[in-house]
Write an enzyme that holds these catalytic residues in place. Structure first.
Site, PDB file in Angstrom:
ATOM      1  N   MET A 199      19.389  19.002 -14.296  1.00  0.00           N
ATOM      2  CA  MET A 199      18.559  19.951 -15.027  1.00  0.00           C
ATOM      3  C   MET A 199      18.130  21.102 -14.122  1.00  0.00           C
ATOM      4  O   MET A 199      18.089  22.259 -14.544  1.00  0.00           O
ATOM      5  CB  MET A 199      17.342  19.243 -15.625  1.00  0.00           C
ATOM      6  CG  MET A 199      16.535  20.100 -16.582  1.00  0.00           C
ATOM      7  SD  MET A 199      17.517  20.697 -17.968  1.00  0.00           S
ATOM      8  CE  MET A 199      17.263  19.393 -19.170  1.00  0.00           C
ATOM      9  N   PHE A 250      -9.611  -0.534   7.517  1.00  0.00           N
ATOM     10  CA  PHE A 250      -8.167  -0.699   7.366  1.00  0.00           C
ATOM     11  C   PHE A 250      -7.800  -0.785   5.884  1.00  0.00           C
ATOM     12  O   PHE A 250      -8.381  -1.565   5.139  1.00  0.00           O
ATOM     13  CB  PHE A 250      -7.687  -1.956   8.108  1.00  0.00           C
ATOM     14  CG  PHE A 250      -6.214  -2.199   7.927  1.00  0.00           C
ATOM     15  CD1 PHE A 250      -5.283  -1.306   8.454  1.00  0.00           C
ATOM     16  CD2 PHE A 250      -5.749  -3.292   7.218  1.00  0.00           C
ATOM     17  CE1 PHE A 250      -3.922  -1.507   8.278  1.00  0.00           C
ATOM     18  CE2 PHE A 250      -4.386  -3.498   7.036  1.00  0.00           C
ATOM     19  CZ  PHE A 250      -3.474  -2.605   7.567  1.00  0.00           C
ATOM     20  N   GLN A 251      -6.856   0.017   5.483  1.00  0.00           N
ATOM     21  CA  GLN A 251      -6.377   0.093   4.094  1.00  0.00           C
ATOM     22  C   GLN A 251      -7.497   0.407   3.099  1.00  0.00           C
ATOM     23  O   GLN A 251      -7.443  -0.018   1.942  1.00  0.00           O
ATOM     24  CB  GLN A 251      -5.615  -1.185   3.698  1.00  0.00           C
ATOM     25  CG  GLN A 251      -4.291  -1.310   4.452  1.00  0.00           C
ATOM     26  CD  GLN A 251      -3.360  -2.354   3.879  1.00  0.00           C
ATOM     27  OE1 GLN A 251      -3.786  -3.347   3.320  1.00  0.00           O
ATOM     28  NE2 GLN A 251      -2.051  -2.144   4.044  1.00  0.00           N
ATOM     29  N   LYS A 310     -13.404  -6.929  -1.864  1.00  0.00           N
ATOM     30  CA  LYS A 310     -13.022  -8.282  -1.464  1.00  0.00           C
ATOM     31  C   LYS A 310     -14.196  -9.255  -1.559  1.00  0.00           C
ATOM     32  O   LYS A 310     -14.030 -10.406  -1.969  1.00  0.00           O
ATOM     33  CB  LYS A 310     -12.476  -8.252  -0.032  1.00  0.00           C
ATOM     34  CG  LYS A 310     -11.533  -9.401   0.249  1.00  0.00           C
ATOM     35  CD  LYS A 310     -10.701  -9.138   1.483  1.00  0.00           C
ATOM     36  CE  LYS A 310      -9.793 -10.324   1.767  1.00  0.00           C
ATOM     37  NZ  LYS A 310      -8.955 -10.095   2.955  1.00  0.00           N
ATOM     38  N   GLU A 346       4.731  -0.481  -5.834  1.00  0.00           N
ATOM     39  CA  GLU A 346       3.665  -0.475  -6.839  1.00  0.00           C
ATOM     40  C   GLU A 346       3.927   0.533  -7.957  1.00  0.00           C
ATOM     41  O   GLU A 346       3.506   0.334  -9.093  1.00  0.00           O
ATOM     42  CB  GLU A 346       2.301  -0.196  -6.190  1.00  0.00           C
ATOM     43  CG  GLU A 346       1.789  -1.336  -5.314  1.00  0.00           C
ATOM     44  CD  GLU A 346       2.298  -1.275  -3.875  1.00  0.00           C
ATOM     45  OE1 GLU A 346       3.194  -0.451  -3.581  1.00  0.00           O
ATOM     46  OE2 GLU A 346       1.793  -2.049  -3.036  1.00  0.00           O
TER      47      GLU A 346
END
Lengths: 583, 180
Positions: A498, A135-136, A185, A73
Site C-alpha cells: 500500500m 525494576f520493571q 505485587k 504481549e
C-alpha cells in the site's frame, strides 16, 4: 510504615467474618476467582516478575481457566480482540509490569479505536516502590489513559474484586472498549475476605442512552419521504446484534445498504440490497452515490476520514440521520440533521414499525450501473485474470468460494486487507475481523489465533501481507504450542504494497524503503512445525487452497502475487468522494 | 473564532482524573490557561473550572469527549457572558512602602485587604478579573513588590437552575452497585 499494605489486612472484625465465611484468600487468587465469576475460561498472557503471584494462583485453576502463552504481549492483545469479535466473550490479557505492560499499548489503542471489549490485567511493582523507578516499573496508568475506556491501579488486595467487576462492566457496556487493571505485587500477595459481586451500575456512567422517541419519529418521517435513502452500516450493528433488523429495514423500504470496513458481514454480501463497501478503497457505487442520496441513514458508524474523504464536500445534498450510541461521535465529523443517540438495536427496533413500505428500484439500479462499470474496469480482471502473475483478488475469491463464505476472515493492514475486504463474500455476521481505525500491521496472525479459540467450530483464515506477517510471526510458536488450527495465507508481493502504491501514485514512483527482501516463509512455518506450501502458478492455486482447508490444524500458504499491483477504486486521501479513481 | 471560554466539569473523586481530562485538550493542541479544581458541596464530587483560548465548535466536541469518560458526570462549555467568575491574587510587598501614603489609596481603590503584616513585608489579597488583578499588580510594582501569585478561575453559571439539587440527588446514589 508503608509495609503495612503488604501484610494481610486482618482486623478483629474480619476475624469474626472469617468464622462465618472462611474465604480469606490472596489477592492473586481473588483475581482468578473474579475472572471465573465473570465466566472467563480463556486468558492470553505472558508471565513476568510482577505478575508471578497471579500466575501461581492460576496454577491451581488450570481445569477452569485455559491460559494461552503467547510469544509477545502485543500478540495477547490482538488474540483477545480476535477472540471477542469471533466468539462474543470479553477477551482477557495478562502481562507483567514495565515492558510487559508497554507491549500492550498497540493492542489497547487498536481495541479502543475499534470498540472491542478487552480486560487487561497487568502486574505492578509493590505499592511502596511506585514512583521510584523500581525494576520493571512503568506508569502504565499514565501511558494507557488515552487509549483505554477506563483503567485503574489497585494497591490493596480488598479492592481487587470490585475493580475487576467494574472492568468487565465498563468494557462490555455501551460502546465497548478495552480496560486495564494494574495490580501491585503487594495487593496480589496480601489477603482479603473474598466475595465477588458483579457490577452493572456506576453513578457517573450512562452506557445505554434513553431512546428519544421524538428523534426516532423524525427519522422515520425523513426516511418515509426520501426518494434516494441510503443506509451506511457500521460496526455498531454487529456490536448491538442488530443485523436482522438492518435487513428488515432495508427490505421493508427497499433501501440500499453499504458497509464500513468494520461493518462488513453485518449484511450478507449476496443480499440484493447490499451494495458494497464504503471508503478509500471501497466500491464505486457506494462512494459515488454518497453524494447522490437525499437521505443518509448512518447506523453505528463514525464517519472516519477514510469513509468521508474531504468532509466539506461530503453528502452536502443529503439529510443525515445518525444513529449512534456514543454521543461524542454525533456531530463530531458530519453534522446530523436527525441525531438518534441510541444503541443500534434499540433504535432500529423502535424505528422499524414507523417505516412505510417503499420501492426505490430506480435508485437501487444506479448502484447496479456503477457495479457494472466497476466490474468492467476493475473487478473482472482482478477476480478472473488469465495471464500474468497471480493476483491477490483471485486468491481471496478462491478462499471465499471454497469456504462458501462461511469462514471467519481475519485480515491485516494494507493492500491485501482492502482486496480481501472487497472480494470475500461474507455470509454470516461477525466473520470479518480486521484492524480498522488503527490500521495495525501485525494484527491478523494473533487475532486469527484468538478468533479460532473463540469460535473453534469455524474455519478461520488469516489473509496477511508479507510485511505484516513479519511483525508478529513469532505467534506461530503459540499456534504450535496450543495447537490452534488457523489457516494462514500470505499474499507475498515482496513490497509494503500500500505504501508502494502511494509512492507510485503520489510520490513519483520513488520507492523509498518499501521493497522487502523476504525469508522463506514456508521454511519458517516448518520451523514452528506448521505445514505449508508456496504457490507461484495460477494452475496450482485452487488446489493449494483446497489442500490448506483440507489439512487438519494450522497451515501456511504463501502465494507469490503480482509485485506492483494497485488497489482500485481509490479515493485519494483528503479528496472528495467524487474524485474516486477506477484506474 | 478564538476567544476565552470556561469549561466546567463535574467528576467523581478519583486519582488521575485531571490527567484524563487534560489529555483530551492536549490531543487537539488546546492550551489550558488556568485550571481550578475542588470538591463541591457534595463530598466525593469534584468540579473543575478550566479556561482555554479556543472556539466553541471545537470545545463542544472536546466536552463531548470529556463527558464520555467513565468518572465524569457532566461537562459544559461557557463563553464569558454565561458565567460570573472571579480570580484571586496575593501580593507580597515590602513593609517599608507603607510609609508612602499612596499604598493606602491603592488598597482602598482596589477593595484589597491586608492578610498579614510583618516588619519586613505585608500580604494583600484582591479578587476580581484577571485585568483588575494585573492592574493592581502594576500599581504596586514601584513600591517594592516581592511576590505575586494568582489563582485560576472560579465560576458560576448564569443559566443554571438546579445544580445544587442535582448534586444532592447524586449524593444519595451509591457510587456503584457491586451486586451480590
Amino acid at each position: 510504615m508503608q509495609q503495612k499494605d503488604v501484610l494481610p489486612m486482618k482486623s478483629e472484625d474480619s476475624d469474626k467474618r472469617e468464622a462465618a465465611t472462611p474465604e480469606i484468600i490472596t489477592g492473586a487468587e481473588a483475581v482468578i476467582r473474579s475472572l471465573i465469576a465473570e465466566d472467563v475460561d480463556t486468558i492470553f498472557g505472558y508471565p513476568g516478575g510482577a505478575i508471578m503471584p497471579i500466575y501461581d494462583a492460576l496454577y491451581d485453576f488450570q481445569n477452569k481457566v485455559h491460559h494461552i502463552l503467547v510469544r509477545h504481549e502485543q500478540g495477547a492483545t490482538h488474540a483477545a480482540q480476535g477472540y471477542t469479535r469471533a466468539g462474543g466473550k470479553t477477551g482477557v490479557v495478562f502481562a507483567t509490569s514495565g515492558p510487559g505492560a508497554t507491549n500492550l499499548v498497540t493492542g489497547l489503542a487498536d481495541a479502543y479505536m475499534d470498540s472491542t471489549p478487552m480486560v487487561c490485567i497487568t502486574g505492578q511493582v509493590a505499592a511502596v516502590l511506585l514512583g521510584t523507578d523500581a525494576f520493571q516499573e512503568t506508569d502504565v496508568i499514565g501511558i494507557t489513559t488515552p487509549i483505554t475506556k477506563w483503567n485503574i491501579q489497585v494497591t490493596r488486595p480488598e479492592d481487587i474484586p470490585g475493580a475487576i467487576a467494574k472492568a468487565f462492566y465498563v468494557a462490555k457496556s455501551g460502546r465497548p472498549g478495552p480496560v486495564l487493571v494494574d495490580i501491585t505485587k503487594n495487593a496480589q500477595v496480601g489477603k482479603l475476605d473474598f466475595q465477588y459481586k458483579a457490577c452493572d451500575y456506576i453513578r457517573s456512567y450512562k452506557p445505554v442512552p434513553v431512546l428519544d422517541m421524538e428523534a426516532v419519529q423524525k427519522a422515520a418521517d425523513v426516511i418515509n419521504n426520501a426518494k434516494k435513502p441510503y443506509i451506511l452500516a457500521g460496526h455498531g450493528i454487529l456490536i448491538s446484534g442488530a443485523e436482522k433488523l438492518l435487513v428488515e429495514l432495508s427490505d421493508k423500504a427497499q433501501i440500499p445498504v453499504a458497509s464500513t470496513l468494520l461493518g462488513l458481514s453485518a449484511m450478507s454480501t449476496s443480499h440484493p440490497n447490499y451494495v458494497g463497501m464504503l471508503g478509500m478503497h471501497g466500491n464505486y457505487g457506494p462512494n459515488i452515490n454518497t453524494n447522490e442520496a437525499d437521505v443518509i441513514i448512518a447506523i453505528g458508524m463514525r464517519f472516519d476520514d477514510r469513509v468521508t474523504g474531504e468532509v466539506n464536500s461530503y453528502a452536502r445534498q443529503a439529510q443525515i440521520i445518525h444513529i449512534e450510541i456514543d454521543k461524542a461521535e454525533i456531530n463530531k465529523i458530519i453534522n446530523a440533521d436527525v441525531a438518534v443517540h441510541a444503541d443500534a438495536k434499540d433504535a432500529l427496533t423502535a424505528l422499524l414499525p414507523l417505516i412505510n413500505k417503499a420501492d426505490h428500484a430506480e435508485w437501487l439500479e444506479t448502484f447496479r450501473a456503477a457495479d457494472r462499470m466497476e466490474e468492467e474496469k476493475v473487478t473482472r480482471k482482478e477476480l478472473y485474470p488469465t495471464e500474468g502473475q497471480l493476483k491477490m483478488a483471485e486468491v481471496v475469491r478462491l478462499i471465499s468460494e471454497q469456504t462458501n463464505g462461511e469462514a471467519i476472515l481475519v485480515t491485516d493492514v494494507g493492500q491485501h486487507q482492502m482486496i480481501a475486504s472487497r472480494y470475500y463474500r461474507f455470509k454470516n455476521p461477525n466473520t470479518n475481523i480486521t484492524s480498522g481505525g488503527m490500521g495495525t500491521m501485525g494484527f491478523s496472525l494473533p487475532a486469527a489465533m484468538g478468533a479460532k479459540v473463540g469460535a473453534p467450530d469455524k474455519t478461520v483464515v488469516a489473509v496477511i501481507g508479507d510485511g505484516c506477517f513479519q511483525m508478529t510471526l513469532q505467534e506461530l510458536g503459540t499456534i504450535y504450542q496450543t495447537q490452534i488450527g488457523v489457516k494462514i495465507v500470505i499474499l507475498n508481493n515482496n513490497f509494503l504494497g500500500m505504501v508502494r502504491q502511494w509512492q507510485q501514485l503520489f510520490f513519483d514512483k520513488r520507492y523509498s524503503s518499501t521493497e522487502m527482501i523476504n525469508p522463506d516463509f514456508v521454511q519458517i512455518a516448518k520451523g514452528f512445525f506448521v505445514p505449508g506450501r508456496k504457490v507461484t502458478e495460477r494452475s496450482e492455486i485452487a488446489g493449494a487452497v483446497k489442500e490448506m482447508l483440507d489439512t487438519p490444524g494450522a497451515y501456511l500458504l504463501e502465494v507469490v502475487v503480482e509485485q506492483e499491483d494497485n488497489v482500485f477504486p481509490m479515493v485519494p486521501a483528503g479528496a472528495p468522494l467524487t474524485s474516486i479513481r477506477l484506474e | 473564532m478564538q476567544k476565552e471560554y470556561t469549561v466546567t466539569v463535574y467528576t467523581e473523586d478519583r486519582c488521575g482524573i485531571t490527567n484524563r481530562i487534560t489529555v483530551i485538550f492536549t490531543r487537539r493542541g488546546i492550551n489550558i490557561t488556568s485550571l481550578t479544581t475542588a470538591e463541591t458541596e457534595v463530598p466525593g464530587i469534584y468540579k473543575f473550572v478550566i479556561t482555554v483560548m479556543s472556539n466553541r465548535e471545537l470545545l463542544e466536541k472536546v466536552v463531548g469527549q470529556i463527558e464520555r469518560l467513565i468518572e465524569i458526570h457532566r461537562a459544559f462549555v461557557h463563553d464569558e457572558d454565561e458565567v460570573v467568575y472571579q480570580e484571586l491574587a496575593l501580593y507580597k510587598v515590602s513593609t517599608k512602602s507603607l510609609h508612602n501614603g499612596d499604598i493606602e489609596k491603592i488598597i482602598r481603590d482596589n477593595n484589597a485587604r491586608i492578610l498579614t503584616i510583618t516588619p519586613d513585608y505585608f500580604v494583600l489579597e484582591k479578587t476580581g478579573h484577571q485585568q483588575e488583578l494585573i492592574g493592581m499588580l502594576q500599581k504596586l510594582e514601584p513600591y517594592g513588590l516581592i511576590e505575586y501569585t494568582k489563582s485560576g478561575r472560579v465560576a458560576i453559571v448564569k443559566w443554571s437552575r438546579r445544580f445544587h439539587e442535582h448534586l444532592k440527588d447524586l449524593s444519595l446514589l451509591e457510587a456503584d452497585n457491586l451486586k451480590d
